[in-house]
Design a protein around this motif. Structure first.
Motif, mmCIF file in Angstrom:
data_model
loop_
_atom_site.group_PDB
_atom_site.id
_atom_site.type_symbol
_atom_site.label_atom_id
_atom_site.label_comp_id
_atom_site.label_asym_id
_atom_site.label_seq_id
_atom_site.Cartn_x
_atom_site.Cartn_y
_atom_site.Cartn_z
ATOM 1 N N UNK A 132 0.709 -1.193 0.102
ATOM 2 C CA UNK A 132 -0.146 0.191 0.051
ATOM 3 C C UNK A 132 0.997 1.597 -0.117
ATOM 4 N N UNK A 133 0.401 2.284 -0.799
ATOM 5 C CA UNK A 133 1.420 3.357 -0.953
ATOM 6 C C UNK A 133 0.488 4.567 -0.583
ATOM 7 N N UNK A 192 0.168 -7.065 -5.697
ATOM 8 C CA UNK A 192 -0.192 -5.810 -6.296
ATOM 9 C C UNK A 192 0.453 -4.796 -5.575
ATOM 10 N N UNK A 193 0.573 -3.538 -6.088
ATOM 11 C CA UNK A 193 0.788 -2.366 -5.252
ATOM 12 C C UNK A 193 -0.327 -1.274 -5.564
ATOM 13 N N UNK A 194 -0.994 -0.981 -4.404
ATOM 14 C CA UNK A 194 -2.131 -0.003 -4.537
ATOM 15 C C UNK A 194 -1.736 1.066 -3.966
ATOM 16 N N UNK A 195 -1.896 2.211 -4.786
ATOM 17 C CA UNK A 195 -1.606 3.684 -4.503
ATOM 18 C C UNK A 195 -2.698 4.154 -4.065
ATOM 19 N N UNK A 196 -3.077 4.755 -2.832
ATOM 20 C CA UNK A 196 -4.101 5.520 -2.297
ATOM 21 C C UNK A 196 -4.097 7.101 -2.160
ATOM 22 N N UNK A 197 -4.473 7.676 -3.089
ATOM 23 C CA UNK A 197 -4.276 9.022 -3.411
ATOM 24 C C UNK A 197 -4.810 9.803 -2.184
ATOM 25 N N UNK A 213 -10.028 7.884 -1.704
ATOM 26 C CA UNK A 213 -8.636 7.691 -2.351
ATOM 27 C C UNK A 213 -8.948 6.862 -3.346
ATOM 28 N N UNK A 214 -8.297 7.141 -4.403
ATOM 29 C CA UNK A 214 -8.061 6.224 -5.932
ATOM 30 C C UNK A 214 -7.032 5.231 -5.917
ATOM 31 N N UNK A 215 -7.426 3.851 -5.517
ATOM 32 C CA UNK A 215 -6.199 3.108 -5.762
ATOM 33 C C UNK A 215 -5.637 2.945 -7.192
ATOM 34 N N UNK A 216 -4.401 2.468 -7.368
ATOM 35 C CA UNK A 216 -3.843 2.261 -8.557
ATOM 36 C C UNK A 216 -3.118 0.950 -8.433
ATOM 37 N N UNK A 267 -2.604 0.524 -13.514
ATOM 38 C CA UNK A 267 -3.864 0.606 -14.079
ATOM 39 C C UNK A 267 -4.529 1.504 -13.108
ATOM 40 N N UNK A 268 -5.391 2.498 -13.082
ATOM 41 C CA UNK A 268 -6.110 3.237 -12.043
ATOM 42 C C UNK A 268 -7.344 2.366 -11.952
#
Length: 157
Positions: free
Chosen positions: A36-37, A69-74, A137-140, A149-150
């Motif tokens: 998680x990022x 997976x790498x999930x980016x939580x904007x 948040x928008x995970x990628x 992928x977004x």
């Protein structure tokens, strides 16, 4: 045909043992399978824990079946993400009063069981529950160096 008698074998302290096992897995950094990022930081976690504690994560991880997976939580602050993970792994968390609204807003966006309005929780009965966040948040999901992928949060529909 003879009917055999069945016995029910019960682990009396199952819940406390499972809870302790979750803690140990995290502390020992064993079997992490998701990153998680947010901000400029990253945290490791277990997909099964995230999925069990959050229908949001369960949906994202089901749609993106990647080994790690790498999930980016904007828009999520690192301190809030650490607190959310602490809650998921330990069943409780200590949050400073000045960070409480931000923490609860992230927990609501991520649909964390035990903290969201959809569950019977202390947050539901709290008079200090924050208003919903305007931008969840928008995970990628990051699958490789070349492919990101977004995903649109189900809260943004």
């Amino acid at each position: 045909m003879a009917t055999s008698e069945k016995f029910c074998l019960r682990w009396n302290d199952f819940e406390s043992n499972i809870s302790g096992a979750f803690r140990e897995l995290r502390e020992d950094k064993d079997f992490f399978d998701v990153t998680l990022a947010c901000d400029d930081e990253q945290l490791q976690a277990h997909k099964v824990i995230l999925s069990a504690c959050s229908p949001f994560f369960r949906t994202v991880l089901r749609r993106n079946r990647h080994e790690h997976p790498l999930l980016y939580l904007k828009g999520v602050k690192y301190a809030d993400l650490v607190s959310v993970l602490n809650f998921m792994y330990h069943g409780e968390v200590n949050v400073a009063q000045e960070e409480l609204n931000s923490f609860l807003a992230v927990a609501e966006d991520l649909k964390v069981k035990g903290l969201t309005q959809g569950n019977n929780s202390e947050a539901k009965q709290s008079q200090h529950a924050p208003p919903p966040r305007p931008d969840p948040p928008k995970p990628r999901v990051h699958r490789s160096e070349e492919h990101t992928s977004e995903l649109q949060s189900p809260l943004q529909s």
